[in-house]
Design a protein around this motif. Structure first.
Motif, PDB file in Angstrom:
ATOM      1  N   LEU A 119       0.826  -1.201   0.000  1.00 18.28           N
ATOM      2  CA  LEU A 119       0.000   0.000   0.000  1.00 18.28           C
ATOM      3  C   LEU A 119       0.865   1.258   0.000  1.00 18.28           C
ATOM      4  N   GLU A 120       1.938   1.256   0.794  1.00 18.11           N
ATOM      5  CA  GLU A 120       2.787   2.429   0.929  1.00 18.11           C
ATOM      6  C   GLU A 120       3.705   2.633  -0.274  1.00 18.11           C
ATOM      7  N   GLU A 126      -8.447  -1.907   7.181  1.00 17.97           N
ATOM      8  CA  GLU A 126      -8.330  -0.619   6.492  1.00 17.97           C
ATOM      9  C   GLU A 126      -7.340  -0.715   5.326  1.00 17.97           C
ATOM     10  N   ILE A 127      -6.207  -1.369   5.570  1.00 16.54           N
ATOM     11  CA  ILE A 127      -5.182  -1.525   4.526  1.00 16.54           C
ATOM     12  C   ILE A 127      -5.728  -2.326   3.351  1.00 16.54           C
ATOM     13  N   GLU A 131      -8.138  -0.266   1.213  1.00 18.90           N
ATOM     14  CA  GLU A 131      -7.464   0.690   0.347  1.00 18.90           C
ATOM     15  C   GLU A 131      -6.765  -0.009  -0.815  1.00 18.90           C
ATOM     16  N   ALA A 137      -9.401  -1.156  -3.394  1.00 16.22           N
ATOM     17  CA  ALA A 137      -9.923  -0.008  -4.134  1.00 16.22           C
ATOM     18  C   ALA A 137      -8.905   0.463  -5.171  1.00 16.22           C
ATOM     19  N   ARG A 138      -7.645   0.507  -4.799  1.00 18.91           N
ATOM     20  CA  ARG A 138      -6.611   0.942  -5.744  1.00 18.91           C
ATOM     21  C   ARG A 138      -6.440  -0.055  -6.876  1.00 18.91           C
TER      22      ARG A 138
END
Length: 475
Positions: free
Chosen positions: A357-358, A442-443, A446, A449-450
């Motif tokens: 994610l990061e 949460e991760i 996200e 969705a990405r």
């Protein structure tokens, strides 16, 4: 064998039949965990007369050399793209290498000396790295959700425990005569060599490998490596895994010496107690994976490490030769120890999601390489240091040797004190751990969705690409 080319639906639950097939390489890992750490060092020290310090030093040296390969293998693995998938290809590659190493170690084909043991241990550990890294990384892709990972890695741990249990049946059935001749070790080697290709093929043929979008082909330097290893969540897992490997590994290396020479159990009964310890892990993996789903993986590890240390100290109270009384704490210890590797591996997969994610990069194989490296260092130290300390207190490992009361007392102290210290440190590492199921949800949200946006944008980008040169020409 299939590879899905679109971003994987990580929320999908892997069907039970496929999960069982996918878990089969755990048979190899579980069997080797016992055979390599418990029986093989003693085999070379007692049967071939190489000496405790020499055998311990070779095991430690080879593992320290080998652990340097894991980050490189992990990085290459994350960048691999083949027609049969990323992790499946590496799993298949590892099978013949590990089988060859096991064959040459357990069924020696030449004069056994330090050079022979060093070379074939190195071959074996390279194959072991390929199997464990690819299987763990593949497991993190098979299971995307926080609790689903407890289920998948729990299944792998159950199968690993079954493998460890079955491999112990061989010396138990073969008896004391086979123990003295070394036939029991050769029997274990043949069993592992035969099972390895079957287990790997079952996983490779039955499990779809879901592709994950990333940009892992960028250059990766020492600064990037340090940034990952020094992440607070990953640093905790690495230190905890090191301690939770060193403690039980220390016990494994000295197990047969302790229960035979200090506790007065004949070799078949000592192996039966070990069978109880390992077998309890089947139930332990089932229960502790459920506990992890209720209270979180890091809290389940804290509970297990505390209980393990208390159970280990209770062995002091067991009278010598009292099999039933010894079986109770051994069952408890095996029950709790099953959660150490299982939950640590599942937590690494969670960190892998946070990194992707990061950074937008798939680094899960590299993260697992960090864990296997720490595990190898811990195992190397557990054999190397414990054998050298045992030699220092004057213990003689040769068959039929009579040790002094002082040497036997030294064996007991060496066996019990260090594992308790390290296991408690391992559990304490998770005090204040932040990457729990809420943060991971949460991760994952996200990430999904990405991934969906990238998948939707891909056709638009391909249509727009040819227009770029015209725009430039106009300018």
């Amino acid at each position: 064998m299939t590879v899905e080319a679109t971003p994987s639906p990580h929320g999908v639950r892997l069907p039970s039949a496929r999960l069982i097939a996918f878990s089969q390489p755990g048979l190899i890992v579980g069997a080797l965990a016992v055979a390599i750490s418990v029986h093989l060092p003693r085999y070379f020290a007692a049967h071939f007369g190489m000496g405790l310090a020499a055998v311990g030093g070779i095991f430690m040296l080879v593992r320290l050399i080998d652990c340097g390969f894991d980050p490189m293998i992990g990085l290459v693995m994350d960048r691999t793209q083949t027609r049969i998938g990323r992790y499946r290809a590496w799993l298949i590659l590892g099978a013949p290498i590990i089988a060859l190493g096991v064959f040459m170690l357990f069924i020696p084909q030449a004069t056994v000396n330090s050079a022979y043991l060093t070379f074939w241990l190195l071959v074996y550990y390279i194959g072991y790295s390929l199997i464990t890294l690819s299987h763990s990384a593949w497991g993190s892709v098979v299971a995307g959700k926080y609790h689903e990972r407890s289920r998948v890695f729990g299944a792998i741990q159950i199968v690993s425990t079954i493998g460890a249990t079955l491999i112990l049946v061989i010396p138990s059935l073969m008896g004391a005569a086979a123990e003295k001749s070394g036939a029991n070790v050769r029997g274990m080697g043949w069993a592992i060599v035969i099972v390895t290709p079957i287990a790997v093929l079952l996983a490779a043929l039955a499990t779809p490998e879901k592709a994950v979008s990333d940009s892992s082909h960028e250059r990766f330097g020492l600064r990037d490596y340090w940034a990952m290893i020094s992440r607070p969540d990953m640093a905790r897992i690495i230190i905890a895994d090191f301690c939770l490997t060193l403690g039980p590994g220390w016990m494994s290396a000295l197990y047969l010496f302790y229960f035979h020479d200090a506790r007065g159990f004949a070799a078949p009964l000592a192996n039966l107690l070990l069978l109880i310890y390992i077998g309890a892990g089947v139930l332990g993996a089932i229960v502790m994976s459920r506990v992890a789903m209720k209270i979180g993986k890091h809290r389940a590890l804290q509970v297990a490490s505390t209980g393990y240390s208390v159970g280990l100290l209770s062995l002091i109270l067991v009278p010598k030769g009292a099999f039933i009384l010894a079986a109770i704490p051994m069952f408890i210890l095996g029950f709790l120890a099953s959660s150490f590797t299982m939950l640590d591996r599942a937590m690494v997969a969670d960190v892998g999601d946070a990194v992707r994610l990061e950074q937008g990069k798939q680094r899960v194989s590299l993260l697992y390489a960090m864990i296997t490296s720490s595990q190898k260092i811990a195992t190397a130290l557990s054999i190397g240091l414990s054998f050298n300390v045992l030699a220092f207190v004057g213990f003689n490992p040769k068959e039929g040797a009579v040790n002094t009361p002082g040497a036997v007392l030294g064996l007991e102290l060496v066996y019990l004190i260090t594992p308790v210290i390290f296991v408690m440190i391992g559990g304490a590492c998770y005090i204040g751990y932040k990457l729990d199921h809420r943060r991971h949800a949460e991760i994952r949200g996200e990430l999904e969705a990405r991934d969906a946006l990238e998948a939707a944008a891909a056709p638009t980008e391909s249509l727009a690409a040819p227009q770029a040169p015209a725009a430039l020409a106009t300018n």
